[in-house]
Design a protein around this motif. Structure first.
Motif, PDB file in Angstrom:
ATOM      1  N   LEU A 101     -21.033  83.821  85.468  1.00 49.02           N
ATOM      2  CA  LEU A 101     -22.186  83.362  84.697  1.00 49.02           C
ATOM      3  C   LEU A 101     -22.550  81.918  85.049  1.00 49.02           C
ATOM      4  CD1 LEU A 101     -21.387  84.992  81.250  1.00 49.02           C
ATOM      5  CD2 LEU A 101     -23.153  85.684  82.878  1.00 49.02           C
ATOM      6  N   LEU A 102     -21.552  81.068  85.236  1.00 52.21           N
ATOM      7  CA  LEU A 102     -21.828  79.699  85.668  1.00 52.21           C
ATOM      8  C   LEU A 102     -22.510  79.708  87.030  1.00 52.21           C
ATOM      9  CD1 LEU A 102     -21.645  76.609  85.413  1.00 52.21           C
ATOM     10  CD2 LEU A 102     -19.334  76.784  86.423  1.00 52.21           C
ATOM     11  N   ALA A 103     -21.999  80.528  87.940  1.00 53.16           N
ATOM     12  CA  ALA A 103     -22.604  80.609  89.274  1.00 53.16           C
ATOM     13  C   ALA A 103     -24.060  81.063  89.184  1.00 53.16           C
ATOM     14  CB  ALA A 103     -21.796  81.558  90.161  1.00 53.16           C
ATOM     15  N   LEU A 104     -24.344  82.048  88.345  1.00 53.76           N
ATOM     16  CA  LEU A 104     -25.731  82.498  88.152  1.00 53.76           C
ATOM     17  C   LEU A 104     -26.611  81.372  87.621  1.00 53.76           C
ATOM     18  CD1 LEU A 104     -25.285  86.064  86.634  1.00 53.76           C
ATOM     19  CD2 LEU A 104     -26.403  85.482  88.800  1.00 53.76           C
ATOM     20  N   GLN A 105     -26.085  80.627  86.676  1.00 50.62           N
ATOM     21  CA  GLN A 105     -26.850  79.506  86.133  1.00 50.62           C
ATOM     22  C   GLN A 105     -27.160  78.483  87.220  1.00 50.62           C
ATOM     23  OE1 GLN A 105     -24.087  78.606  82.875  1.00 50.62           O
ATOM     24  NE2 GLN A 105     -25.829  78.797  81.477  1.00 50.62           N
ATOM     25  N   LEU A 106     -26.165  78.148  88.013  1.00 52.04           N
ATOM     26  CA  LEU A 106     -26.331  77.110  89.024  1.00 52.04           C
ATOM     27  C   LEU A 106     -27.203  77.555  90.198  1.00 52.04           C
ATOM     28  CD1 LEU A 106     -22.692  75.680  89.186  1.00 52.04           C
ATOM     29  CD2 LEU A 106     -24.664  74.761  87.969  1.00 52.04           C
ATOM     30  N   ILE A 107     -27.054  78.789  90.610  1.00 46.49           N
ATOM     31  CA  ILE A 107     -27.738  79.272  91.809  1.00 46.49           C
ATOM     32  C   ILE A 107     -29.117  79.848  91.507  1.00 46.49           C
ATOM     33  CG2 ILE A 107     -27.620  80.998  93.660  1.00 46.49           C
ATOM     34  CD1 ILE A 107     -24.509  80.633  93.467  1.00 46.49           C
ATOM     35  N   ALA A 108     -29.234  80.596  90.399  1.00 46.83           N
ATOM     36  CA  ALA A 108     -30.481  81.317  90.134  1.00 46.83           C
ATOM     37  C   ALA A 108     -31.388  80.644  89.107  1.00 46.83           C
ATOM     38  CB  ALA A 108     -30.165  82.741  89.680  1.00 46.83           C
TER      39      ALA A 108
ATOM     40  N   TYR B 156     -31.347  80.892  80.828  1.00 47.05           N
ATOM     41  CA  TYR B 156     -30.247  79.936  80.803  1.00 47.05           C
ATOM     42  C   TYR B 156     -29.498  80.019  79.467  1.00 47.05           C
ATOM     43  CZ  TYR B 156     -27.556  75.769  81.842  1.00 47.05           C
ATOM     44  OH  TYR B 156     -26.517  74.910  82.101  1.00 47.05           O
ATOM     45  N   VAL B 157     -30.245  80.066  78.378  1.00 42.38           N
ATOM     46  CA  VAL B 157     -29.630  80.134  77.048  1.00 42.38           C
ATOM     47  C   VAL B 157     -28.832  81.436  76.891  1.00 42.38           C
ATOM     48  CG1 VAL B 157     -30.099  80.281  74.571  1.00 42.38           C
ATOM     49  CG2 VAL B 157     -31.314  78.601  75.969  1.00 42.38           C
ATOM     50  N   ALA B 158     -29.393  82.547  77.356  1.00 40.30           N
ATOM     51  CA  ALA B 158     -28.685  83.831  77.259  1.00 40.30           C
ATOM     52  C   ALA B 158     -27.384  83.795  78.059  1.00 40.30           C
ATOM     53  CB  ALA B 158     -29.583  84.964  77.749  1.00 40.30           C
ATOM     54  N   LEU B 159     -27.448  83.263  79.269  1.00 39.53           N
ATOM     55  CA  LEU B 159     -26.238  83.156  80.087  1.00 39.53           C
ATOM     56  C   LEU B 159     -25.228  82.201  79.449  1.00 39.53           C
ATOM     57  CD1 LEU B 159     -27.841  83.031  83.636  1.00 39.53           C
ATOM     58  CD2 LEU B 159     -26.583  84.942  82.616  1.00 39.53           C
ATOM     59  N   GLU B 160     -25.737  81.137  78.834  1.00 39.69           N
ATOM     60  CA  GLU B 160     -24.864  80.164  78.171  1.00 39.69           C
ATOM     61  C   GLU B 160     -24.139  80.809  76.986  1.00 39.69           C
ATOM     62  OE1 GLU B 160     -24.201  75.807  78.591  1.00 39.69           O
ATOM     63  OE2 GLU B 160     -24.241  77.630  79.758  1.00 39.69           O
ATOM     64  N   LEU B 161     -24.840  81.613  76.227  1.00 40.30           N
ATOM     65  CA  LEU B 161     -24.233  82.317  75.096  1.00 40.30           C
ATOM     66  C   LEU B 161     -23.158  83.297  75.573  1.00 40.30           C
ATOM     67  CD1 LEU B 161     -24.168  82.840  72.060  1.00 40.30           C
ATOM     68  CD2 LEU B 161     -26.024  84.474  72.385  1.00 40.30           C
ATOM     69  N   LEU B 162     -23.479  84.061  76.605  1.00 43.10           N
ATOM     70  CA  LEU B 162     -22.502  85.009  77.152  1.00 43.10           C
ATOM     71  C   LEU B 162     -21.287  84.282  77.731  1.00 43.10           C
ATOM     72  CD1 LEU B 162     -24.938  87.524  78.876  1.00 43.10           C
ATOM     73  CD2 LEU B 162     -23.614  87.888  76.767  1.00 43.10           C
ATOM     74  N   LYS B 163     -21.536  83.148  78.377  1.00 44.26           N
ATOM     75  CA  LYS B 163     -20.443  82.350  78.938  1.00 44.26           C
ATOM     76  C   LYS B 163     -19.539  81.832  77.817  1.00 44.26           C
ATOM     77  CE  LYS B 163     -21.444  78.370  80.688  1.00 44.26           C
ATOM     78  NZ  LYS B 163     -22.106  77.400  81.570  1.00 44.26           N
TER      79      LYS B 163
END
Length: 144
Positions: free
Chosen positions: A90-97, A124-131
């Motif tokens: 999830l961090l990688a998705l945030q940083l790359i995408a 970003y918020v959705a990925l942050e919550l899942l992370k």
């Protein structure tokens, strides 16, 4: 897993709690509150946010690497391994995408351009919550 927690897994758990604290403090506390401060308009908030999130994302790489190395060493149960892998992906998705899209939008707003709001922020918020959930699961799983 029964008995004492292996050292490498304890390190992964400690790193997950540290990382979770960073995410909660910045993403779910600082980010929304800065826009409520007197005198902070959208441009100022975005300029601050860009600096803060660049620093957060750079800092997040450290516990992500610690977790990855610890989990490879610890040979943990499936829950710990899955939760750690999910957080890192999830961090990688945030940083790359997602971050590049947010950076372009921020740059446009700071340059005075007007346009539609970006849906990248919601991603970003959705990925942050899942992370955050994955880190919580890893932190708990590493305790047992």
């Amino acid at each position: 897993m029964s008995g004492p927690v292996p050292t490498a897994l304890a390190v992964a758990g400690a790193a997950s709690w540290l990382w979770l604290g960073m995410v909660l403090a910045i993403s779910f506390l600082e980010a929304p509150l800065k826009f409520r401060a007197p005198g902070v308009d959208l441009r100022t908030g975005l300029a601050i946010g860009r600096l803060v999130f660049r620093a957060l994302n750079a800092a997040e790489v450290v516990p992500a690497l610690v977790i990855a190395l610890a989990l490879v060493t610890a040979q943990p149960d499936g829950t710990s391994l899955a939760a750690g892998a999910v957080a890192i992906v999830l961090l990688a998705l945030q940083l790359i995408a997602v971050r590049p899209l947010l950076s372009r939008r921020t740059a446009a707003v700071l340059a005075g351009e007007d346009g539609p709001r970006s849906k990248a922020h919601l991603w970003y918020v959705a990925l942050e919550l899942l992370k955050a959930i994955a880190l919580l699961v890893l932190g708990i799983a590493a305790l047992f």
